[in-house]
Design an enzyme around this catalytic site. Structure first.
Site, mmCIF file in Angstrom:
data_model
loop_
_atom_site.group_PDB
_atom_site.id
_atom_site.type_symbol
_atom_site.label_atom_id
_atom_site.label_comp_id
_atom_site.label_asym_id
_atom_site.label_seq_id
_atom_site.Cartn_x
_atom_site.Cartn_y
_atom_site.Cartn_z
ATOM 1 N N TYR A 25 38.508 22.470 69.460
ATOM 2 C CA TYR A 25 38.118 23.688 68.762
ATOM 3 C C TYR A 25 38.952 24.008 67.524
ATOM 4 O O TYR A 25 38.735 25.005 66.850
ATOM 5 C CB TYR A 25 38.125 24.888 69.707
ATOM 6 C CG TYR A 25 39.449 25.190 70.417
ATOM 7 C CD1 TYR A 25 40.667 25.151 69.754
ATOM 8 C CD2 TYR A 25 39.457 25.559 71.758
ATOM 9 C CE1 TYR A 25 41.849 25.467 70.387
ATOM 10 C CE2 TYR A 25 40.633 25.879 72.421
ATOM 11 C CZ TYR A 25 41.830 25.828 71.720
ATOM 12 O OH TYR A 25 43.006 26.137 72.357
ATOM 13 N N SER A 126 51.098 28.833 71.579
ATOM 14 C CA SER A 126 49.680 28.755 71.935
ATOM 15 C C SER A 126 49.535 28.390 73.407
ATOM 16 O O SER A 126 49.993 27.330 73.835
ATOM 17 C CB SER A 126 48.970 27.717 71.064
ATOM 18 O OG SER A 126 48.994 28.107 69.708
ATOM 19 N N ARG A 138 43.283 21.829 75.259
ATOM 20 C CA ARG A 138 44.568 21.559 74.619
ATOM 21 C C ARG A 138 45.186 20.285 75.211
ATOM 22 O O ARG A 138 46.092 20.330 76.040
ATOM 23 C CB ARG A 138 45.488 22.762 74.729
ATOM 24 C CG ARG A 138 44.865 24.038 74.125
ATOM 25 C CD ARG A 138 45.850 25.144 73.959
ATOM 26 N NE ARG A 138 46.885 24.813 72.987
ATOM 27 C CZ ARG A 138 46.746 24.872 71.671
ATOM 28 N NH1 ARG A 138 45.583 25.240 71.135
ATOM 29 N NH2 ARG A 138 47.738 24.552 70.875
ATOM 30 N N CYS A 256 46.198 41.890 58.710
ATOM 31 C CA CYS A 256 45.310 41.676 57.562
ATOM 32 C C CYS A 256 43.846 41.780 57.939
ATOM 33 O O CYS A 256 43.011 42.144 57.101
ATOM 34 C CB CYS A 256 45.600 40.319 56.926
ATOM 35 S SG CYS A 256 45.241 38.889 57.975
ATOM 36 N N CYS A 277 44.055 32.358 51.873
ATOM 37 C CA CYS A 277 43.870 32.688 53.286
ATOM 38 C C CYS A 277 43.840 31.418 54.117
ATOM 39 O O CYS A 277 43.324 30.380 53.674
ATOM 40 C CB CYS A 277 42.565 33.470 53.466
ATOM 41 S SG CYS A 277 42.128 33.815 55.191
ATOM 42 N N ASP A 278 44.356 31.513 55.321
ATOM 43 C CA ASP A 278 44.378 30.407 56.271
ATOM 44 C C ASP A 278 42.977 29.873 56.576
ATOM 45 O O ASP A 278 42.779 28.680 56.774
ATOM 46 C CB ASP A 278 45.034 30.922 57.560
ATOM 47 C CG ASP A 278 45.368 29.817 58.544
ATOM 48 O OD1 ASP A 278 45.577 28.682 58.110
ATOM 49 O OD2 ASP A 278 45.411 30.108 59.748
ATOM 50 N N CYS A 318 27.629 49.113 57.835
ATOM 51 C CA CYS A 318 29.063 49.406 57.930
ATOM 52 C C CYS A 318 29.408 50.766 57.334
ATOM 53 O O CYS A 318 30.288 51.473 57.836
ATOM 54 C CB CYS A 318 29.877 48.324 57.216
ATOM 55 S SG CYS A 318 29.744 46.675 57.927
ATOM 56 N N CYS A 349 30.316 41.871 65.302
ATOM 57 C CA CYS A 349 30.172 43.322 65.140
ATOM 58 C C CYS A 349 29.775 44.034 66.435
ATOM 59 O O CYS A 349 30.385 45.040 66.814
ATOM 60 C CB CYS A 349 29.155 43.621 64.049
ATOM 61 S SG CYS A 349 28.900 45.389 63.781
#
Length: 375
Positions: A25, A126, A138, A256, A277-278, A318, A349
């Site tokens: 994943y 993790s 994992r 964030c 951004c990551d 929104c 959402c």
């Protein structure tokens, strides 16, 4: 130095997407395709030096370094000794320097843990749950599960009094096990917890099988809240819950994904490339390189400013939502097509709405109690 420069933190990928685990994943493993020139990616000393020197030469009150991957501990302990040596070299008197390390913990040992403790690293480990859950995804490349290595090496962190928290990725295997996950972590004495939803789409826009759906995410959070409230509110820290309370009490955002704009940190890849951004490390969003561009140039670039403003590209639904103040449309990662001017609702959402419907009045009650104690 520009004293008006907005504070920001760095999320650094010293080993890029390289990892010693093979988790199906993992969203970042695909980023290796950005740098096909080598199968092994390691940050050179010249880039590390320039990165730390240029950042710490800015007139900021604090300098926040996050070391992530891939798996950052592939760099070895000597790399992190260089990190702290350079931070001491370039640091100014009175400035606060913070280091965070997000790791799968399989490569830690007592010597590594001692260094992390000596320099007050905050470590995120993790861990997806008990062994049968954790080892489902994992795994090492040879198919072995990593659970035992993780648990054993967390004992090294404990022995050296390293501050650490647990990051649990909520996927299709553990999303229905909120109570089991929570009690497992609590019984282990892991009282600082973070839960992240796994939401990934394939190239055709179809939801990957290991992802969670909105309703599942909402159910998970509601059940998690029931485990935590009211007996554990002063005992167990859950990052999402803490962030909600922080906003209710302070009127400010400390994460964030809840903030109004995406302008709080930069990702730095192993070769010095900078991204906003990551979740959006991609060629068209490359902002520059630490060897070629100043931080003032990067932070004032039009590409970065426009990216930050994407958060406010709300769906019409929104604008009338009473919970908008808590998500501001949600993390861009969960908003399909946002880079193509889409104004779609967050994929999660309905899950968020269910969670806030179920919990918000009790969060407000907790916030009132905390606020009264501060008066």
């Amino acid at each position: 130095m520009d004293k008006s420069l907005k504070p920001f933190s760095l999320l650094i990928k010293p080993a890029s997407a390289d990892c010693n685990l093979n988790c199906n994943y993992c969203f970042y493993s695909k980023k290796a395709s950005l740098y096909p020139e080598s199968k092994v990616h390691r940050m050179p000393d010249t880039i590390l030096d320039k990165l730390i020197e240029s950042y710490m030469n800015l007139d900021l009150e604090s300098y926040v370094f996050g070391w992530q991957g891939g798996e950052p501990t592939l760099m070895g302990l000597d790399f992190f000794k260089k990190v702290t040596d350079l931070q001491k070299k370039y640091g100014r008197s009175g400035a606060v320097v913070s280091n965070g390390l997000q790791t799968n913990a399989t490569l830690l040992n007592d010597e590594f843990a001692k260094h992390l403790s000596d320099y007050n690293f905050l470590v995120g480990v993790s861990l997806d749950g008990p062994i049968y859950i954790h080892d489902y995804y994992r795994k090492f490349y040879d198919g072995r599960g990593s659970f035992k290595n993780v648990i054993d090496n967390m004992e090294s962190l404990k022995r050296h009094n390293v501050s650490f928290n647990i990051l649990t990725l909520i996927n299709n295997v553990n999303v229905s096990n909120s109570k089991e996950l929570y009690l497992f972590l609590k019984q282990k004495g892991y009282f600082y917890q973070q839960y992240i939803p796994c939401v990934e789409f394939d190239s055709g826009g179809n939801l990957e099988s290991f992802s969670v759906k909105a309703k599942e995410w909402g159910n998970f959070l509601c059940e998690l809240f029931d485990c935590w409230y009211p007996d554990d509110i002063n005992k167990v820290s859950i990052r999402l819950f803490d962030s909600i309370l922080y906003y209710l009490i302070k009127g400010k955002y400390n994460s964030c994904d809840m903030d109004r704009k995406c302008l709080s940190y930069f990702v730095v890849e192993y070769n010095g490339d900078v991204y906003p951004c990551d979740f959006f490390v991609q060629k068209d969003l490359r902002l520059g390189n630490v060897m070629e561009n100043s931080w003032q140039e990067i932070i004032s670039s039009q590409k970065y400013i426009l990216f930050g403003e994407l958060k406010e590209r709300f769906n019409s639904v929104c604008k009338d939502c009473i919970y908008l103040i808590f998500c501001n449309g949600d993390c861009l990662k969960y908003r399909p097509g946002i880079l193509e001017n889409s104004q779609k609702l967050s994929f999660l959402c309905k899950g968020w709405t269910k969670f806030y419907d179920y919990t918000i009045e009790r969060f407000k009650d907790i916030a009132k109690v905390y606020s009264s104690k501060q008066d």
